[in-house]
Design a protein around this motif. Structure first.
Motif, PDB file in Angstrom:
ATOM      1  N   TYR A   1     -36.585   5.244  38.777  1.00 28.30           N
ATOM      2  CA  TYR A   1     -35.468   4.570  38.047  1.00 28.30           C
ATOM      3  C   TYR A   1     -35.664   3.320  38.427  1.00 28.30           C
ATOM      4  CZ  TYR A   1     -32.158   1.371  41.449  1.00 28.30           C
ATOM      5  OH  TYR A   1     -30.405   1.493  41.463  1.00 28.30           O
TER       6      TYR A   1
ATOM      7  N   GLN B   1     -24.727   5.259  39.972  1.00 32.99           N
ATOM      8  CA  GLN B   1     -25.470   5.912  40.946  1.00 32.99           C
ATOM      9  C   GLN B   1     -26.052   7.141  41.267  1.00 32.99           C
ATOM     10  OE1 GLN B   1     -27.758   3.295  42.556  1.00 32.99           O
ATOM     11  NE2 GLN B   1     -27.306   2.530  40.647  1.00 32.99           N
ATOM     12  N   SER B   2     -25.012   8.526  41.451  1.00 36.72           N
ATOM     13  CA  SER B   2     -25.028   9.444  41.584  1.00 36.72           C
ATOM     14  C   SER B   2     -26.525  10.677  41.200  1.00 36.72           C
ATOM     15  CB  SER B   2     -23.849   9.876  41.775  1.00 36.72           C
ATOM     16  OG  SER B   2     -23.166   9.781  42.906  1.00 36.72           O
TER      17      SER B   2
ATOM     18  N   TRP C   1     -29.887   8.446  40.723  1.00 35.26           N
ATOM     19  CA  TRP C   1     -30.426   9.359  41.658  1.00 35.26           C
ATOM     20  C   TRP C   1     -31.000  10.569  42.118  1.00 35.26           C
ATOM     21  CZ3 TRP C   1     -33.536   5.954  44.366  1.00 35.26           C
ATOM     22  CH2 TRP C   1     -33.404   5.009  44.575  1.00 35.26           C
TER      23      TRP C   1
END
Length: 209
Positions: A56, A147-148, A151
């Protein structure tokens, strides 16, 4: 949006990066040989948890690089220094006489879990590795810094890492851990060669930029 693609990219990147014999996968194999498969799986889970944070952070840093192309040259110069140093280190480590491995004595599952987290935390190579790949994937149009996608990429990397750890746990027997194979014996040289190639490619890019 194709949400399946970042999952596959993360899974493939992690599988390729973790597959060569290294500290984490060989420790997982050693734990399996000494303390059993269950404790080795606990170790692998701990290592995989750290992969979440490493991946991340790497992708967020890659997002910054992608939006600020002016820093790419500076980062290439820093990367050249780092990968050149790693090349010398791994070739030097490969020449060192191997010390006899001590048996791991921690018995609780909790200690194995946190040992996996600690050793994975000390392994900093995944961060520049995922930075480079995620920027490259983005330039190819395969990956987007939302973000999708981020992650899903992280999830793929975690699953890929754990799968490789588990394969080491399954297929390396005690005698194979005690008497290393060609890959185990020459793992430092293999990694050193890879970092050396990356250094040459980076140097070529800097010269031609």
């Amino acid at each position: 949006m194709n949400y399946f693609l970042p999952l596959i990219l993360g899974f493939t990147a992690a599988s390729v990066g973790v597959a060569p014999p290294g500290l984490l996968n060989m420790t997982a194999a050693k734990v399996s040989a000494v303390d059993g498969r269950n404790r080795a799986v606990i170790f692998a889970l701990g290592a995989s948890v750290t992969v979440i944070f490493q991946t991340y952070i790497a992708v967020l840093f890659a997002k910054f690089i992608d939006r600020n192309p002016d820093v790419i040259v500076l980062l290439q110069e820093i990367g050249l220094f780092i990968f050149s140093g790693l090349t010398f280190y791994f070739f030097w480590a490969g020449k060192k006489k191997k010390k006899q491995q001590e048996e791991l004595k921690m018995k609780s599952k909790t200690s194995r879990f946190f040992l996996g987290m600690l050793l994975s935390l000390l392994n900093l190579l995944p961060i520049p590795y995922y930075v480079f790949l995620s920027v490259w994937f983005s330039r190819k149009g395969w990956f987007f810094f939302n973000q999708s996608y981020i992650w899903l990429f992280v999830l793929g990397a975690v699953v890929g890492s754990f799968l490789i750890f588990y394969l080491y746990i399954l297929f390396f027997k005690k005698k194979e851990v005690d008497k290393p194979s060609f890959l185990m014996t020459n793992g430092n040289y293999i990694i050193g060669t890879v970092t050396g190639i990356i250094s040459l490619v980076t140097l070529f890019k800097i010269i031609n930029s």
